[in-house]
Scaffold this active site. Structure first.
Site, PDB file in Angstrom:
ATOM      1  N   CYS A 119      11.007  52.937  78.811  1.00 35.26           N
ATOM      2  CA  CYS A 119      11.298  53.404  80.162  1.00 35.26           C
ATOM      3  C   CYS A 119      12.460  54.410  80.159  1.00 35.26           C
ATOM      4  CB  CYS A 119      11.552  52.214  81.085  1.00 35.26           C
ATOM      5  SG  CYS A 119      11.456  52.642  82.848  1.00 35.26           S
ATOM      6  N   HIS A 218       7.080  48.635  80.470  1.00 30.29           N
ATOM      7  CA  HIS A 218       7.994  47.613  79.954  1.00 30.29           C
ATOM      8  C   HIS A 218       7.220  46.548  79.184  1.00 30.29           C
ATOM      9  CE1 HIS A 218      11.934  48.572  81.810  1.00 30.29           C
ATOM     10  NE2 HIS A 218      11.172  49.237  82.666  1.00 30.29           N
ATOM     11  N   GLU A 220       8.282  44.398  77.124  1.00 31.52           N
ATOM     12  CA  GLU A 220       9.009  43.121  77.012  1.00 31.52           C
ATOM     13  C   GLU A 220       8.722  42.189  78.178  1.00 31.52           C
ATOM     14  OE1 GLU A 220      11.584  45.450  79.776  1.00 31.52           O
ATOM     15  OE2 GLU A 220      10.324  45.913  78.045  1.00 31.52           O
TER      16      GLU A 220
END
Length: 244
Positions: A119, A218, A220
């Site tokens: 990002c 993202h 994660e």
């Protein structure tokens, strides 16, 4: 190599007044370093040893001790870094973080350290390579989905055949979306390898630098773990450490 590769994670630094549950009187004037926990959890899940970095040392000194690096998400980069005035919809900027993280990125590139940029991290990498950003997506309700769950896969990224992204995710990958900025003019050596349906750049690589990968979403935060990008980074870091 038997030891787990050491993966550094960048993060934010805020004045203590922005964390209201801390004792404001006693800690007035202090700062706190903030690191979202899903990054180290994701790295640990695929065999890496995560370490959260602070800005109280020279970036090159920290990079020299690492086997890999994750440049994490956060505030909008300062548009003066790529020679533009601020857009009216520009969000919060953190110039101190910009300077520190650009130092990390440049030191990592100099050392050819395996690096995953997520990002804001992807945006800063493009800036470090001389590129620009789209400061505000006109239809940001398709990308800046702040009220949706971070685990929602809300749009699809088309991935270039033969790219590193394709080897990890295939030709199409459904992703979450938590950004109102994106890569504008690609920097030197940047190869765009992932785009959203509306053409917004969602992933890129660097010519001749197989150890670097950048994604706008993202990984994660997505529910299905371990994520292929984190597994790729730890594998690259393990090979890097074996050569060092």
């Amino acid at each position: 190599m038997n030891r787990r590769p050491l993966i550094g994670l960048s993060g934010r630094r805020w004045p203590v007044e922005r964390v209201p549950l801390l004792p404001q009187g006693a800690l007035h004037g202090e700062e706190v370093d903030l690191h979202l926990s899903e990054y180290p959890k994701g790295i640990s899940a695929v065999g890496g040893l995560p370490v959260q970095l602070t800005r109280d040392a020279e970036p090159a000194d920290m990079i020299s001790r690492l086997d890999g690096l994750v440049m994490t998400g956060g505030a909008d980069p300062d548009p003066s870094l790529y020679g533009e005035d601020a857009h009216p919809e520009l969000g919060e900027i953190e110039p101190g973080r910009d300077k520190w993280e650009l130092g990390l990125i440049r030191a990592a590139l100099d050392r050819r350290l395996p690096m995953l940029c997520v990002c804001r991290g992807a945006q800063l990498l493009n800036i470090a390579l001389g590129g620009t950003l789209v400061q505000h997506l006109d239809e940001s309700d398709t990308h800046a989905l702040w009220t949706a769950s971070r685990t929602d896969r809300c749009h699809t990224v088309q991935v270039s055949t033969g790219s590193r992204l394709a080897s990890l995710y295939g030709q199409n990958v459904a992703t979450n979306s938590l950004h109102h900025q994106a890569v504008g003019r690609p920097g030197s050596g940047v190869i765009v390898t992932g785009t959203a349906e509306d053409g917004v750049i969602e992933g890129f690589e660097i010519e001749g630098r197989p150890e670097v990968l950048a994604v706008q979403w993202h990984p994660e935060m997505l529910a299905e773990q371990p994520d292929p990008a984190f597994a790729w980074l730890v594998d690259e870091a393990r090979r890097f450490a074996a050569r060092s």
